[in-house]
Scaffold this motif. Structure first.
Motif, PDB file in Angstrom:
ATOM      1  N   HIS A 123       0.837  -1.208   0.000  1.00 17.85           N
ATOM      2  CA  HIS A 123       0.000   0.000   0.000  1.00 17.85           C
ATOM      3  C   HIS A 123       0.868   1.252   0.000  1.00 17.85           C
ATOM      4  O   HIS A 123       1.803   1.358   0.790  1.00 17.85           O
ATOM      5  CB  HIS A 123      -0.913   0.035   1.236  1.00 17.85           C
ATOM      6  N   TRP A 124       0.533   2.188  -0.888  1.00 21.54           N
ATOM      7  CA  TRP A 124       1.184   3.488  -0.882  1.00 21.54           C
ATOM      8  C   TRP A 124       0.170   4.541  -1.292  1.00 21.54           C
ATOM      9  O   TRP A 124      -0.913   4.224  -1.772  1.00 21.54           O
ATOM     10  CB  TRP A 124       2.441   3.505  -1.747  1.00 21.54           C
ATOM     11  N   ARG A 125       0.513   5.798  -1.057  1.00 19.36           N
ATOM     12  CA  ARG A 125      -0.430   6.900  -1.274  1.00 19.36           C
ATOM     13  C   ARG A 125       0.299   8.100  -1.861  1.00 19.36           C
ATOM     14  O   ARG A 125       1.442   8.370  -1.539  1.00 19.36           O
ATOM     15  CB  ARG A 125      -1.055   7.290   0.059  1.00 19.36           C
ATOM     16  N   THR A 126      -0.437   8.816  -2.724  1.00 14.52           N
ATOM     17  CA  THR A 126       0.036  10.121  -3.173  1.00 14.52           C
ATOM     18  C   THR A 126      -1.027  11.161  -2.816  1.00 14.52           C
ATOM     19  O   THR A 126      -2.225  10.886  -2.894  1.00 14.52           O
ATOM     20  CB  THR A 126       0.291  10.177  -4.699  1.00 14.52           C
ATOM     21  N   VAL A 127      -0.554  12.327  -2.413  1.00 16.58           N
ATOM     22  CA  VAL A 127      -1.435  13.476  -2.179  1.00 16.58           C
ATOM     23  C   VAL A 127      -0.848  14.633  -2.968  1.00 16.58           C
ATOM     24  O   VAL A 127       0.264  15.095  -2.690  1.00 16.58           O
ATOM     25  CB  VAL A 127      -1.530  13.844  -0.681  1.00 16.58           C
ATOM     26  N   TRP A 128      -1.585  15.054  -3.998  1.00 16.33           N
ATOM     27  CA  TRP A 128      -1.166  16.205  -4.799  1.00 16.33           C
ATOM     28  C   TRP A 128      -2.007  17.400  -4.402  1.00 16.33           C
ATOM     29  O   TRP A 128      -3.243  17.340  -4.396  1.00 16.33           O
ATOM     30  CB  TRP A 128      -1.348  15.940  -6.296  1.00 16.33           C
ATOM     31  N   ARG A 129      -1.354  18.498  -4.092  1.00  8.56           N
ATOM     32  CA  ARG A 129      -2.019  19.775  -3.827  1.00  8.56           C
ATOM     33  C   ARG A 129      -1.673  20.663  -5.015  1.00  8.56           C
ATOM     34  O   ARG A 129      -0.493  20.882  -5.307  1.00  8.56           O
ATOM     35  CB  ARG A 129      -1.487  20.357  -2.517  1.00  8.56           C
ATOM     36  N   VAL A 130      -2.691  21.128  -5.720  1.00  7.97           N
ATOM     37  CA  VAL A 130      -2.505  21.942  -6.918  1.00  7.97           C
ATOM     38  C   VAL A 130      -3.044  23.334  -6.631  1.00  7.97           C
ATOM     39  O   VAL A 130      -4.225  23.491  -6.311  1.00  7.97           O
ATOM     40  CB  VAL A 130      -3.245  21.332  -8.133  1.00  7.97           C
ATOM     41  N   GLY A 131      -2.166  24.327  -6.722  1.00 13.12           N
ATOM     42  CA  GLY A 131      -2.600  25.688  -6.437  1.00 13.12           C
ATOM     43  C   GLY A 131      -2.078  26.669  -7.460  1.00 13.12           C
ATOM     44  O   GLY A 131      -1.006  26.481  -8.027  1.00 13.12           O
ATOM     45  N   GLY A 132      -2.850  27.700  -7.686  1.00 14.30           N
ATOM     46  CA  GLY A 132      -2.456  28.748  -8.622  1.00 14.30           C
ATOM     47  C   GLY A 132      -3.686  29.451  -9.153  1.00 14.30           C
ATOM     48  O   GLY A 132      -4.800  29.223  -8.683  1.00 14.30           O
ATOM     49  N   PRO A 133      -3.499  30.275 -10.154  1.00 13.35           N
ATOM     50  CA  PRO A 133      -4.632  31.037 -10.681  1.00 13.35           C
ATOM     51  C   PRO A 133      -5.676  30.175 -11.390  1.00 13.35           C
ATOM     52  O   PRO A 133      -6.855  30.524 -11.419  1.00 13.35           O
ATOM     53  CB  PRO A 133      -3.985  32.028 -11.648  1.00 13.35           C
ATOM     54  N   ALA A 134      -5.267  29.038 -11.958  1.00 15.21           N
ATOM     55  CA  ALA A 134      -6.211  28.224 -12.724  1.00 15.21           C
ATOM     56  C   ALA A 134      -6.821  27.087 -11.914  1.00 15.21           C
ATOM     57  O   ALA A 134      -7.911  26.617 -12.227  1.00 15.21           O
ATOM     58  CB  ALA A 134      -5.523  27.640 -13.960  1.00 15.21           C
ATOM     59  N   LYS A 135      -6.119  26.615 -10.862  1.00 14.32           N
ATOM     60  CA  LYS A 135      -6.585  25.430 -10.148  1.00 14.32           C
ATOM     61  C   LYS A 135      -6.396  25.580  -8.642  1.00 14.32           C
ATOM     62  O   LYS A 135      -5.449  26.218  -8.183  1.00 14.32           O
ATOM     63  CB  LYS A 135      -5.819  24.192 -10.616  1.00 14.32           C
ATOM     64  N   ASP A 136      -7.288  24.937  -7.899  1.00 16.68           N
ATOM     65  CA  ASP A 136      -7.194  24.852  -6.443  1.00 16.68           C
ATOM     66  C   ASP A 136      -7.744  23.484  -6.059  1.00 16.68           C
ATOM     67  O   ASP A 136      -8.930  23.350  -5.741  1.00 16.68           O
ATOM     68  CB  ASP A 136      -7.993  25.985  -5.792  1.00 16.68           C
ATOM     69  N   LEU A 137      -6.885  22.464  -6.149  1.00 19.43           N
ATOM     70  CA  LEU A 137      -7.329  21.075  -6.041  1.00 19.43           C
ATOM     71  C   LEU A 137      -6.509  20.292  -5.016  1.00 19.43           C
ATOM     72  O   LEU A 137      -5.349  20.622  -4.762  1.00 19.43           O
ATOM     73  CB  LEU A 137      -7.160  20.353  -7.385  1.00 19.43           C
ATOM     74  N   VAL A 138      -7.115  19.222  -4.500  1.00 16.85           N
ATOM     75  CA  VAL A 138      -6.397  18.196  -3.745  1.00 16.85           C
ATOM     76  C   VAL A 138      -6.780  16.855  -4.359  1.00 16.85           C
ATOM     77  O   VAL A 138      -7.968  16.550  -4.503  1.00 16.85           O
ATOM     78  CB  VAL A 138      -6.764  18.212  -2.247  1.00 16.85           C
ATOM     79  N   LEU A 139      -5.762  16.080  -4.736  1.00 16.39           N
ATOM     80  CA  LEU A 139      -5.969  14.745  -5.301  1.00 16.39           C
ATOM     81  C   LEU A 139      -5.297  13.737  -4.372  1.00 16.39           C
ATOM     82  O   LEU A 139      -4.094  13.820  -4.139  1.00 16.39           O
ATOM     83  CB  LEU A 139      -5.340  14.626  -6.687  1.00 16.39           C
ATOM     84  N   ILE A 140      -6.070  12.817  -3.832  1.00 23.89           N
ATOM     85  CA  ILE A 140      -5.549  11.784  -2.937  1.00 23.89           C
ATOM     86  C   ILE A 140      -5.751  10.440  -3.615  1.00 23.89           C
ATOM     87  O   ILE A 140      -6.869  10.079  -3.971  1.00 23.89           O
ATOM     88  CB  ILE A 140      -6.259  11.808  -1.571  1.00 23.89           C
ATOM     89  N   THR A 141      -4.644   9.711  -3.808  1.00 26.18           N
ATOM     90  CA  THR A 141      -4.684   8.427  -4.492  1.00 26.18           C
ATOM     91  C   THR A 141      -4.120   7.351  -3.591  1.00 26.18           C
ATOM     92  O   THR A 141      -3.005   7.491  -3.078  1.00 26.18           O
ATOM     93  CB  THR A 141      -3.866   8.473  -5.799  1.00 26.18           C
ATOM     94  N   ASP A 142      -4.893   6.285  -3.416  1.00 27.07           N
ATOM     95  CA  ASP A 142      -4.440   5.122  -2.669  1.00 27.07           C
ATOM     96  C   ASP A 142      -4.225   3.975  -3.634  1.00 27.07           C
ATOM     97  O   ASP A 142      -5.066   3.692  -4.493  1.00 27.07           O
ATOM     98  CB  ASP A 142      -5.483   4.724  -1.612  1.00 27.07           C
ATOM     99  N   TYR A 143      -3.071   3.318  -3.484  1.00 29.54           N
ATOM    100  CA  TYR A 143      -2.675   2.186  -4.312  1.00 29.54           C
ATOM    101  C   TYR A 143      -2.608   0.931  -3.450  1.00 29.54           C
ATOM    102  O   TYR A 143      -2.021   0.965  -2.360  1.00 29.54           O
ATOM    103  CB  TYR A 143      -1.299   2.421  -4.935  1.00 29.54           C
ATOM    104  N   ALA A 144      -3.178  -0.161  -3.915  1.00 27.87           N
ATOM    105  CA  ALA A 144      -3.107  -1.451  -3.229  1.00 27.87           C
ATOM    106  C   ALA A 144      -2.650  -2.493  -4.250  1.00 27.87           C
ATOM    107  O   ALA A 144      -3.251  -2.629  -5.319  1.00 27.87           O
ATOM    108  CB  ALA A 144      -4.450  -1.845  -2.644  1.00 27.87           C
ATOM    109  N   ARG A 145      -1.587  -3.209  -3.912  1.00 23.99           N
ATOM    110  CA  ARG A 145      -1.032  -4.209  -4.824  1.00 23.99           C
ATOM    111  C   ARG A 145      -2.063  -5.295  -5.108  1.00 23.99           C
ATOM    112  O   ARG A 145      -2.751  -5.772  -4.205  1.00 23.99           O
ATOM    113  CB  ARG A 145       0.222  -4.831  -4.219  1.00 23.99           C
ATOM    114  N   VAL A 146      -2.165  -5.679  -6.385  1.00 25.83           N
ATOM    115  CA  VAL A 146      -3.027  -6.778  -6.789  1.00 25.83           C
ATOM    116  C   VAL A 146      -2.144  -8.020  -6.870  1.00 25.83           C
ATOM    117  O   VAL A 146      -1.177  -8.041  -7.626  1.00 25.83           O
ATOM    118  CB  VAL A 146      -3.686  -6.496  -8.165  1.00 25.83           C
TER     119      VAL A 146
END
Length: 147
Positions: A123-146
């Motif tokens: 299991h691993w995770r990424t958290v992307w915080r995107v900021g600026g004039p065009a975007k204000d986002l948070v993307l949280i991704t969880d990965y689980a090995r198959v």
């Protein structure tokens, strides 16, 4: 979050198939979307891994197929990686030798800041915080090995 799992070789760790669940939150509007699918990290002929992700992205109640391809190449130091877009443009570096890594990617006037954490072998995770004039986002991704 608690302890992170150090990864001595990021390419060896990522190789294989992972189930992916991602939430995308637009902080300006409050809208939230969801991606569910799989990511395959397969070998590249020139070394490294081809990251192919496919699944379904649901936004504002509408589900659509979604996919992306990245190239994960050997990094500047042992056990690290250089992540690139499918066309070869640089995306970010990746060093999970401590189990955690922060990377930046400027995109026009916006800044993508990603935090990568390894929770355990599968299991691993990424958290992307995107900021600026065009975007204000948070993307949280969880990965689980198959298996």
């Amino acid at each position: 979050m608690g302890e992170f799992r150090p990864v001595p070789d990021v390419l060896a760790h990522l190789a294989g198939r992972w189930r992916v669940e991602r939430t995308v939150r637009d902080l300006a509007s409050g809208e939230e979307g969801r991606f569910e699918g799989v990511t395959e990290f397969g070998p590249l002929a020139e070394g490294g891994l081809l990251h192919e992700e496919s699944g379904t992205f649901t936004w504002q109640g509408v589900a659509r197929p979604a996919e992306r391809t990245l190239r994960v190449l050997p990094g500047a130091s042992p056990g690290t990686a250089d992540v690139r877009f499918a066309d070869g443009r640089p995306f970010h570096d990746l060093d999970l030798t401590s189990g955690r890594h922060v990377a930046d990617h400027p995109c026009s006037a916006d800044l993508y800041r990603g935090e990568f954490t390894v929770l355990d072998e599968d299991h691993w995770r990424t958290v992307w915080r995107v900021g600026g004039p065009a975007k204000d986002l948070v993307l949280i991704t969880d990965y689980a090995r198959v298996c």
